[in-house]
Write an enzyme that holds these catalytic residues in place. Sequence first.
Site, mmCIF file in Angstrom:
data_model
loop_
_atom_site.group_PDB
_atom_site.id
_atom_site.type_symbol
_atom_site.label_atom_id
_atom_site.label_comp_id
_atom_site.label_asym_id
_atom_site.label_seq_id
_atom_site.Cartn_x
_atom_site.Cartn_y
_atom_site.Cartn_z
ATOM 1 C CD GLU A 249 -28.937 70.379 36.101
ATOM 2 O OE1 GLU A 249 -27.918 70.697 36.746
ATOM 3 O OE2 GLU A 249 -28.942 69.490 35.231
ATOM 4 C CD1 TRP B 130 -20.463 69.435 33.417
ATOM 5 C CD2 TRP B 130 -19.980 67.453 34.304
ATOM 6 N NE1 TRP B 130 -21.180 69.298 34.573
ATOM 7 C CE2 TRP B 130 -20.905 68.093 35.138
ATOM 8 C CE3 TRP B 130 -19.523 66.179 34.653
ATOM 9 C CZ2 TRP B 130 -21.381 67.511 36.303
ATOM 10 C CZ3 TRP B 130 -19.998 65.603 35.810
ATOM 11 C CH2 TRP B 130 -20.911 66.262 36.621
HETATM 12 P P1 AMP Z 1 -22.322 71.374 37.390
HETATM 13 O O1 AMP Z 1 -23.750 71.318 37.028
HETATM 14 O O2 AMP Z 1 -21.395 71.424 36.237
HETATM 15 O O3 AMP Z 1 -22.068 72.479 38.351
HETATM 16 O O4 AMP Z 1 -21.961 70.026 38.148
HETATM 17 C C1 AMP Z 1 -22.702 69.571 39.223
HETATM 18 C C2 AMP Z 1 -22.124 68.288 39.743
HETATM 19 O O5 AMP Z 1 -20.776 68.500 40.164
HETATM 20 C C3 AMP Z 1 -22.831 67.760 40.963
HETATM 21 O O6 AMP Z 1 -23.993 67.035 40.626
HETATM 22 C C4 AMP Z 1 -21.753 66.886 41.580
HETATM 23 O O7 AMP Z 1 -21.689 65.623 40.946
HETATM 24 C C5 AMP Z 1 -20.484 67.649 41.255
HETATM 25 N N1 AMP Z 1 -20.073 68.479 42.401
HETATM 26 C C6 AMP Z 1 -20.290 69.782 42.601
HETATM 27 N N2 AMP Z 1 -19.741 70.192 43.765
HETATM 28 C C7 AMP Z 1 -19.173 69.092 44.322
HETATM 29 C C8 AMP Z 1 -18.445 68.837 45.530
HETATM 30 N N3 AMP Z 1 -18.181 69.792 46.410
HETATM 31 N N4 AMP Z 1 -18.032 67.568 45.747
HETATM 32 C C9 AMP Z 1 -18.273 66.580 44.879
HETATM 33 N N5 AMP Z 1 -18.936 66.765 43.723
HETATM 34 C C10 AMP Z 1 -19.390 68.000 43.448
#
Ligand code: AMP
Length: 542
Positions: A331, A444
């Site tokens: 997002e 995910w």
């Molecule tokens: P996505 O939309 O699939 O890119 O996932 C986003 C989510 O991934 C975020 O809201 C976090 O919960 C997790 N996330 C992304 N980067 C990190 C990071 N460096 N450390 C921990 N969680 C992360």
Amino acid sequence: MLGLMQSQELLISSLIDFAERHHGDAEIVSRRVEGDLHRTTYKDVARRSRQVANALDRLDLAFSDRVATLAWNGYRHLEMYFGVSGTGRVLHTLNPRLHPDQVVWIANHAEDQVLCFDLSFLPIIKAVHARCTTIKHYIALCDADALPGDTGIPGLQSYEAWMGAQPSTYTWPSFDENSASSMCYTSGTTGNPKAALYSHRSTVLHAFAVALPDSLSLSARECIMPVVPMFHVNAWGLPYAAAMTGAKMVFPGPAMDGKSIYDLIEAEGVLCAAGVPTIWQMMLTHMEANGLRFNTLKRTVIGGSACPPAMISTFNEKYGVEVIHAWGMTEMSPLGTSCILKSKHLAMSAEDQMKVRLKQGRGIFGVDMKIVDGEGRELPWDGKAYGDLLVKGPWIISDYFKGEGGSPLVDGWFPTGDVATIDPDGYMQITDRSKDVIKSGGEWISSIDVENIAMAHPAVAMAACIGMKHPKWDERPIVAVVKKPGAEVTREELIAFYEGKTAKWQIPDDVVFVDAIPLGATGKMMKTRLRDVLKDYKLPTA
Ligand code: AMP
């Protein structure tokens, strides 16, 4: 009084125009599905993007129609990035790791008109094309003579024949910079996936931010390898930022194993590589086993899930490579924060520096952050108080595609679903995820999907899926099951029951039979309590 500056729309086509004019001979190197290493330049990518644009104009497509890709990182995918958006159509990058049923649902929801795919994904297309109700044109990203016959896919053409016949001159149209340029579906944690719909303006502004020295620091002297897939959140915007700066790009294609990634870094003199922790774990294991060193690599950008401390120190201390921990979301285009030390940190001990490096980083200009408590009250930036993390800025969504579920914003801020602290220097650290999704290998897995399949088994009364720490995949799902009274089912039978119902990597690693699943006051499963119950549990696959 208005300023007297020229008004020009921020359009994605201007990025490839710029790269062609100023960095025409900078290289784009791709490992291909065909197995070879392909070399091209921004000049050629620009020329072929214009051919793609001409080819699209000859299909019966309207402005903003969706053109989907199902493809690895490579030069043809890059040509689609510029060719599709440049004409005013919307590039929809589909994720090939999803179950075919999810691909069908997403393609129909997006109302894709065209689907361009790498031949590795031919089996998926064969399985789903009859159910993709809006796609009129199928194009295989290959040479004409590599196009397989008898696929059953109506009107299938090769990319090279389709676009190769077109003229290489094209005048990119000018239109409102707020027009949609590309889209990416999040994996639905509750219900169906939702799409982030990026605009030309948001993409160009995000590219500026990605290129900044305190974020990913791109320049014409850089050689960058996006291991992060172009099919998920536009490979963190790197293809756009690289064109904006004239950086050399190296694409790994389908070869994502540790040896292939290492060999490509060395062969092409990669200076900076970006990917999720799982990829780097595989590469470090390969290097360790073979006593290898880096000759060129200076930085790795690691994000998508939390980077383990051991990985940061191995890169830093053993290989002299700086780790830039980064955080973002689908997002958010996705970049939100990057963890680059400030000069005051450089005088600190290695131990104290590590405490900073472990954080997800500080906001870049364009992303505003705040943390709030349960009542929405803003919490202090003291590095201790933790609360729900909210963000706002010009490359963060205002709504999901088709507006389903109502506006996601709270007083103009987007709630990330992450729980975080922010320290006085502005470094944000994620302490928890408010959702229960499982992150496996950077992808995910919806715990609800896993539970729903178990619940469909006749012997299962209740099922709760949680993620367990895994040394390679970060987390793997297990499912806790309550059997129906008098019913019998074994662990093996239940795991076999998942076969064919979901993607293989989404099948839980284990089934744990329990007498009851803890329920909260409103009858909802309390997974935090379930985790406590299973605190001594060990994954059979770990
Ligand atoms: P996505 O939309 O699939 O890119 O996932 C986003 C989510 O991934 C975020 O809201 C976090 O919960 C997790 N996330 C992304 N980067 C990190 C990071 N460096 N450390 C921990 N969680 C992360």
